[in-house]
Design a protein around this motif. Structure first.
Motif, PDB file in Angstrom:
ATOM      1  N   PRO A 364       0.830  -1.212   0.000  1.00  0.00           N
ATOM      2  CA  PRO A 364       0.000   0.000   0.000  1.00  0.00           C
ATOM      3  C   PRO A 364       0.864   1.261   0.000  1.00  0.00           C
ATOM      4  CG  PRO A 364      -0.763  -1.579   1.650  1.00  0.00           C
ATOM      5  CD  PRO A 364       0.553  -2.082   1.155  1.00  0.00           C
ATOM      6  N   ALA A 365       0.322   2.337  -0.541  1.00  0.00           N
ATOM      7  CA  ALA A 365       1.078   3.595  -0.618  1.00  0.00           C
ATOM      8  C   ALA A 365       1.454   4.107   0.762  1.00  0.00           C
ATOM      9  CB  ALA A 365       0.257   4.640  -1.367  1.00  0.00           C
ATOM     10  N   HIS A 366       0.639   3.802   1.782  1.00  0.00           N
ATOM     11  CA  HIS A 366       0.890   4.285   3.134  1.00  0.00           C
ATOM     12  C   HIS A 366       1.616   3.246   3.988  1.00  0.00           C
ATOM     13  CE1 HIS A 366      -3.002   2.219   2.972  1.00  0.00           C
ATOM     14  NE2 HIS A 366      -2.705   1.775   4.183  1.00  0.00           N
ATOM     15  N   SER A 367       2.223   2.235   3.373  1.00  0.00           N
ATOM     16  CA  SER A 367       2.870   1.155   4.110  1.00  0.00           C
ATOM     17  C   SER A 367       3.954   1.672   5.058  1.00  0.00           C
ATOM     18  CB  SER A 367       3.476   0.142   3.137  1.00  0.00           C
ATOM     19  OG  SER A 367       4.190  -0.854   3.809  1.00  0.00           O
ATOM     20  N   ALA A 368       4.733   2.665   4.621  1.00  0.00           N
ATOM     21  CA  ALA A 368       5.823   3.181   5.455  1.00  0.00           C
ATOM     22  C   ALA A 368       5.322   3.783   6.756  1.00  0.00           C
ATOM     23  CB  ALA A 368       6.630   4.216   4.676  1.00  0.00           C
ATOM     24  N   GLN A 369       4.098   4.280   6.764  1.00  0.00           N
ATOM     25  CA  GLN A 369       3.509   4.841   7.991  1.00  0.00           C
ATOM     26  C   GLN A 369       2.815   3.766   8.816  1.00  0.00           C
ATOM     27  OE1 GLN A 369       2.813   6.578   4.812  1.00  0.00           O
ATOM     28  NE2 GLN A 369       4.778   7.518   5.374  1.00  0.00           N
ATOM     29  N   MET A 370       2.757   2.547   8.319  1.00  0.00           N
ATOM     30  CA  MET A 370       2.068   1.439   8.979  1.00  0.00           C
ATOM     31  C   MET A 370       3.041   0.277   9.215  1.00  0.00           C
ATOM     32  SD  MET A 370      -1.171   2.400   9.248  1.00  0.00           S
ATOM     33  CE  MET A 370      -2.077   3.850   8.674  1.00  0.00           C
ATOM     34  N   TYR A 371       4.230   0.585   9.751  1.00  0.00           N
ATOM     35  CA  TYR A 371       5.228  -0.423  10.097  1.00  0.00           C
ATOM     36  C   TYR A 371       5.703  -1.222   8.880  1.00  0.00           C
ATOM     37  CZ  TYR A 371       3.378   0.591  14.747  1.00  0.00           C
ATOM     38  OH  TYR A 371       2.966   1.233  15.895  1.00  0.00           O
ATOM     39  N   ASN A 372       5.554  -0.647   7.701  1.00  0.00           N
ATOM     40  CA  ASN A 372       5.920  -1.310   6.442  1.00  0.00           C
ATOM     41  C   ASN A 372       5.162  -2.622   6.246  1.00  0.00           C
ATOM     42  OD1 ASN A 372       7.925   0.481   5.239  1.00  0.00           O
ATOM     43  ND2 ASN A 372       9.172  -0.005   7.030  1.00  0.00           N
ATOM     44  N   PHE A 373       3.929  -2.664   6.717  1.00  0.00           N
ATOM     45  CA  PHE A 373       3.087  -3.844   6.544  1.00  0.00           C
ATOM     46  C   PHE A 373       2.671  -4.001   5.087  1.00  0.00           C
ATOM     47  CE2 PHE A 373       1.077  -4.471  11.035  1.00  0.00           C
ATOM     48  CZ  PHE A 373       2.342  -4.724  11.540  1.00  0.00           C
ATOM     49  N   THR A 374       2.507  -5.252   4.682  1.00  0.00           N
ATOM     50  CA  THR A 374       1.862  -5.536   3.414  1.00  0.00           C
ATOM     51  C   THR A 374       0.349  -5.433   3.609  1.00  0.00           C
ATOM     52  OG1 THR A 374       1.685  -7.898   3.882  1.00  0.00           O
ATOM     53  CG2 THR A 374       3.723  -7.137   2.834  1.00  0.00           C
ATOM     54  N   SER A 375      -0.399  -5.476   2.517  1.00  0.00           N
ATOM     55  CA  SER A 375      -1.857  -5.463   2.633  1.00  0.00           C
ATOM     56  C   SER A 375      -2.346  -6.669   3.437  1.00  0.00           C
ATOM     57  CB  SER A 375      -2.499  -5.465   1.242  1.00  0.00           C
ATOM     58  OG  SER A 375      -2.172  -4.299   0.530  1.00  0.00           O
ATOM     59  N   PHE A 376      -1.694  -7.801   3.246  1.00  0.00           N
ATOM     60  CA  PHE A 376      -2.055  -9.013   3.983  1.00  0.00           C
ATOM     61  C   PHE A 376      -1.825  -8.819   5.483  1.00  0.00           C
ATOM     62  CE2 PHE A 376      -1.094 -13.287   5.609  1.00  0.00           C
ATOM     63  CZ  PHE A 376      -2.199 -13.991   5.157  1.00  0.00           C
ATOM     64  N   ALA A 377      -0.672  -8.257   5.846  1.00  0.00           N
ATOM     65  CA  ALA A 377      -0.348  -8.054   7.265  1.00  0.00           C
ATOM     66  C   ALA A 377      -1.308  -7.077   7.929  1.00  0.00           C
ATOM     67  CB  ALA A 377       1.088  -7.561   7.407  1.00  0.00           C
ATOM     68  N   MET A 378      -1.802  -6.098   7.161  1.00  0.00           N
ATOM     69  CA  MET A 378      -2.738  -5.117   7.719  1.00  0.00           C
ATOM     70  C   MET A 378      -3.977  -5.791   8.314  1.00  0.00           C
ATOM     71  SD  MET A 378      -1.716  -1.837   7.023  1.00  0.00           S
ATOM     72  CE  MET A 378      -0.643  -0.976   5.854  1.00  0.00           C
ATOM     73  N   SER A 379      -4.371  -6.917   7.749  1.00  0.00           N
ATOM     74  CA  SER A 379      -5.628  -7.546   8.129  1.00  0.00           C
ATOM     75  C   SER A 379      -5.503  -8.573   9.240  1.00  0.00           C
ATOM     76  CB  SER A 379      -6.247  -8.222   6.903  1.00  0.00           C
ATOM     77  OG  SER A 379      -5.449  -9.327   6.490  1.00  0.00           O
ATOM     78  N   LEU A 380      -4.283  -8.947   9.620  1.00  0.00           N
ATOM     79  CA  LEU A 380      -4.106 -10.098  10.501  1.00  0.00           C
ATOM     80  C   LEU A 380      -4.597  -9.871  11.921  1.00  0.00           C
ATOM     81  CD1 LEU A 380      -0.619 -11.409   9.323  1.00  0.00           C
ATOM     82  CD2 LEU A 380      -2.889 -12.310   8.785  1.00  0.00           C
ATOM     83  N   ASN A 381      -4.571  -8.640  12.397  1.00  0.00           N
ATOM     84  CA  ASN A 381      -5.025  -8.372  13.768  1.00  0.00           C
ATOM     85  C   ASN A 381      -6.409  -7.728  13.792  1.00  0.00           C
ATOM     86  OD1 ASN A 381      -4.197  -8.673  16.563  1.00  0.00           O
ATOM     87  ND2 ASN A 381      -4.221  -6.438  16.687  1.00  0.00           N
ATOM     88  N   GLU A 382      -7.089  -7.714  12.667  1.00  0.00           N
ATOM     89  CA  GLU A 382      -8.408  -7.111  12.602  1.00  0.00           C
ATOM     90  C   GLU A 382      -9.404  -7.915  13.435  1.00  0.00           C
ATOM     91  OE1 GLU A 382     -11.435  -5.312   9.222  1.00  0.00           O
ATOM     92  OE2 GLU A 382      -9.926  -6.799   8.656  1.00  0.00           O
ATOM     93  N   LEU A 383     -10.163  -7.212  14.268  1.00  0.00           N
ATOM     94  CA  LEU A 383     -11.173  -7.835  15.120  1.00  0.00           C
ATOM     95  C   LEU A 383     -12.539  -7.372  14.636  1.00  0.00           C
ATOM     96  CD1 LEU A 383     -11.333  -9.700  17.600  1.00  0.00           C
ATOM     97  CD2 LEU A 383     -11.413  -7.658  19.034  1.00  0.00           C
ATOM     98  N   GLU A 384     -13.190  -8.223  13.874  1.00  0.00           N
ATOM     99  CA  GLU A 384     -14.471  -7.852  13.276  1.00  0.00           C
ATOM    100  C   GLU A 384     -15.606  -7.988  14.279  1.00  0.00           C
ATOM    101  OE1 GLU A 384     -15.084 -10.032   9.731  1.00  0.00           O
ATOM    102  OE2 GLU A 384     -13.205  -9.408   8.795  1.00  0.00           O
ATOM    103  N   PRO A 385     -16.712  -7.317  14.029  1.00  0.00           N
ATOM    104  CA  PRO A 385     -17.857  -7.390  14.939  1.00  0.00           C
ATOM    105  C   PRO A 385     -18.311  -8.833  15.151  1.00  0.00           C
ATOM    106  CG  PRO A 385     -18.175  -5.638  13.328  1.00  0.00           C
ATOM    107  CD  PRO A 385     -16.962  -6.386  12.899  1.00  0.00           C
ATOM    108  N   GLY A 386     -18.526  -9.202  16.422  1.00  0.00           N
ATOM    109  CA  GLY A 386     -18.975 -10.540  16.755  1.00  0.00           C
ATOM    110  C   GLY A 386     -17.875 -11.566  16.891  1.00  0.00           C
ATOM    111  N   MET A 387     -16.645 -11.208  16.505  1.00  0.00           N
ATOM    112  CA  MET A 387     -15.565 -12.185  16.525  1.00  0.00           C
ATOM    113  C   MET A 387     -15.128 -12.544  17.944  1.00  0.00           C
ATOM    114  SD  MET A 387     -11.937 -12.059  14.448  1.00  0.00           S
ATOM    115  CE  MET A 387     -12.722 -11.801  12.867  1.00  0.00           C
ATOM    116  N   GLU A 388     -15.282 -11.589  18.891  1.00  0.00           N
ATOM    117  CA  GLU A 388     -14.839 -11.846  20.264  1.00  0.00           C
ATOM    118  C   GLU A 388     -15.538 -13.041  20.879  1.00  0.00           C
ATOM    119  OE1 GLU A 388     -14.469  -8.332  22.867  1.00  0.00           O
ATOM    120  OE2 GLU A 388     -14.936  -7.193  21.058  1.00  0.00           O
ATOM    121  N   GLY A 389     -16.797 -13.236  20.553  1.00  0.00           N
ATOM    122  CA  GLY A 389     -17.534 -14.352  21.116  1.00  0.00           C
ATOM    123  C   GLY A 389     -17.259 -15.670  20.425  1.00  0.00           C
ATOM    124  N   ILE A 390     -16.457 -15.653  19.369  1.00  0.00           N
ATOM    125  CA  ILE A 390     -16.180 -16.843  18.578  1.00  0.00           C
ATOM    126  C   ILE A 390     -14.754 -17.335  18.783  1.00  0.00           C
ATOM    127  CG2 ILE A 390     -16.022 -17.730  16.212  1.00  0.00           C
ATOM    128  CD1 ILE A 390     -18.167 -15.683  15.468  1.00  0.00           C
TER     129      ILE A 390
END
Length: 508
Positions: A364-390
């Motif tokens: 992503p163009a803003h990767s340098a401001q996001m720990y140089n994450f790839t698009s894939f890495a950006m999503s790995l810690n995402e906590l979607e609605p309802g996921m906590e109970g699962i």
């Protein structure tokens, strides 16, 4: 087993975990879930029902310019760093278990290899995957959080056709085990990683000990290899930069074919930076293909004769130009303050007749401001609605220190990290007092069936109860299906082989 040693919020104390009755040092059941962490949770679904994954972190990374690690590292030259408590400013907001999951970013290469009838073509696909699995390391100078003992991570990607589960199975030495499998039952990918870190004055070297195994089930083939070494330069002074080096040997245990890949070190003048060169040979050591490229960019394949002819023509008449270039570069290598990163040549000279095996996806163009994450890495810690109970309460996504760092709250992240470390020490002492051995959840110490080396193998878990059921669409539904039957599984966990008790060590 006694559940009183599990880690929860410091206010509520130690409680039992109804999703796993083992002694878990990594349960975040009552940990604070910070508000506003998923501002884009109302994103529209794709046509197939899968929610669009986020493309940025909640907050950009903070500056490390005013921080010096010399006071911590000056006494550690030549030592193994897993016993040294490092400041959180050096971290990135991912657990090492999530970092391992980045191996799966280019899973399409495995799927492609599964469809190829020729074993040589399959080996080329596996070799490309092995290189792609470490490509996300480029410019990733932040250190992932060390997982707590018993910490887990599960990832299901139905559109990419796989699911993965990982667990921190040992604390001393720190060992992370993972198991991934195709939703179509055509491959299994597993391994255990023991990252051994050493400080060498200006740099930190990471040796990812452990065997990686890929099984192509329809072809009854198994491939094994180990990853290259990774070195982060200018830890004390200057701009951080990364190189990977070492020999990676990929062996097909069914055919005897072998791929030898040389991840080249930078060298004195930086000419070899990021380069990978190697070859595929059969069981009689006859070279079949030459592979070349950069682990940051692409991998190509060509006939050995074509490659040698190209190299011969390339060397002819290049002596004077090389000598002139070396004279110009002397001022760079004599820098006594920092190991300056050589100028990177972004392209690879393609040998005529070559076939492209893999090319890295753009960041992503803003990767340098996001720990140089790839698009894939950006999503790995995402906590979607309802996921906590699962999710299992030991899942990385529920760690309050990583969540706070992701949200830009470095002070809270540091406090939560210290709290979890102290609770882990207390749990370990209590377990030692009761003479209670640690038992892992989904993996057991065993022997790799192909190499004979020590390994951690998957013993089964929540997925087994889902076999034969129809697939559902949507990320939330996928996770619900992933954790279904977990409580039933606990009844059988008492028969799991007991693991060696962990030695006392503070967690980074």
């Amino acid at each position: 087993m006694n559940g009183e040693e599990e880690f929860y919020d410091a206010v509520t104390g130690l409680e039992s975990d109804d999703s796993y009755e083992g002694v878990s040092e990594a349960s975040f059941k009552d940990a604070i879930v910070f508000e506003g962490t998923q501002e884009d949770s109302d994103r529209l679904l794709h046509e197939n029902g899968v929610r669009e994954r986020r493309t940025a972190l909640p907050s950009p990374m903070f500056s490390r310019n005013n921080f010096s690690v010399w006071g911590i590292l000056k006494k550690c030259v030549g030592l193994e760093l897993s016993k040294i408590a490092m400041p959180i400013v050096l971290n990135e907001p991912l657990s090492f278990l999530q970092r391992i999951s980045e191996y799966m970013e280019h899973t399409y290469l495995i799927h492609k290899a599964c469809t190829m009838p020729d074993p040589l073509d399959r080996m080329q696909g596996v070799a490309a995957f092995a290189v792609s699995a470490v490509a996300s390391q480029w410019d990733r100078t932040g250190k992932p959080f060390n997982p707590l003992l018993g910490e887990t991570y599960e990832l299901i990607r139905e559109t990419e056709g796989y699911r993965l589960i990982s667990e921190q199975v040992s604390h001393h030495p720190p060992i992370s085990a993972f198991h991934a499998e195709s939703l179509n039952q055509d491959f299994v990918f597993h391994g255990s990683i023991y990252p051994k870190l050493k400080f060498w004055g200006k740099s930190v070297e990471a040796e990812p000990r452990g065997t990686i195994t890929l099984e192509l089930l329809n072809h009854k083939e198994a491939y094994t290899w180990t990853n290259p070494l990774c070195c982060v330069h200018n830890i004390i002074l200057g701009k951080l930069w990364i190189e990977q080096y070492g020999t990676v040997e990929i062996l097909n245990h069914s055919t005897g074919d072998k791929c030898v890949l040389n991840f080249k070190p930078c060298g004195m003048f930086g000419k070899e930076l990021h380069k990978v060169e190697g070859y595929i040979q059969d069981r009689n050591k006859r070279r079949l293909r030459v592979l070349y490229g950069k682990w940051t960019e692409c991998i190509w394949s060509v006939e050995p004769q074509e490659y040698e002819a190209h190299r011969k023509a390339e060397r002819k008449g290049a002596g004077d130009a090389r000598k002139h270039k070396q004279q110009e570069d002397v001022t760079v290598v004599e820098n006594e303050e920092a190991d300056d990163m050589p100028e990177v040549q972004e392209t690879v000279a393609v040998v005529p007749g070559s076939t492209l095996l893999w090319r890295v996806a753009s960041r992503p163009a803003h990767s340098a401001q996001m720990y140089n994450f790839t698009s894939f890495a950006m999503s790995l810690n995402e906590l979607e609605p309802g996921m906590e109970g699962i999710l299992a309460t030991t899942d990385c996504r529920l760690r309050p220190d990583i969540r706070a760092m992701e949200n830009g709250d470095i002070d809270t992240a540091s406090r939560e990290k210290e709290r979890l470390e102290e609770k882990q020490r207390a749990a370990r002492k209590e377990r030692s007092k009761d003479e209670e051995e640690w038992s892992n959840r989904w993996f057991m110490s065993s022997t790799n069936p192909y190499t004979g080396s020590q390994d951690w193998l998957y013993t089964g878990g929540p997925r087994e109860s889902r076999q034969g059921r129809s697939q559902v669409t949507g990320q939330k539904e996928a996770f619900a299906k992933a954790m279904e039957g977990e409580r039933k599984m606990n009844e059988d966990e008492s028969s799991m082989e007991k693991m060696d008790e962990e030695e006392d060590m503070s967690l980074d």
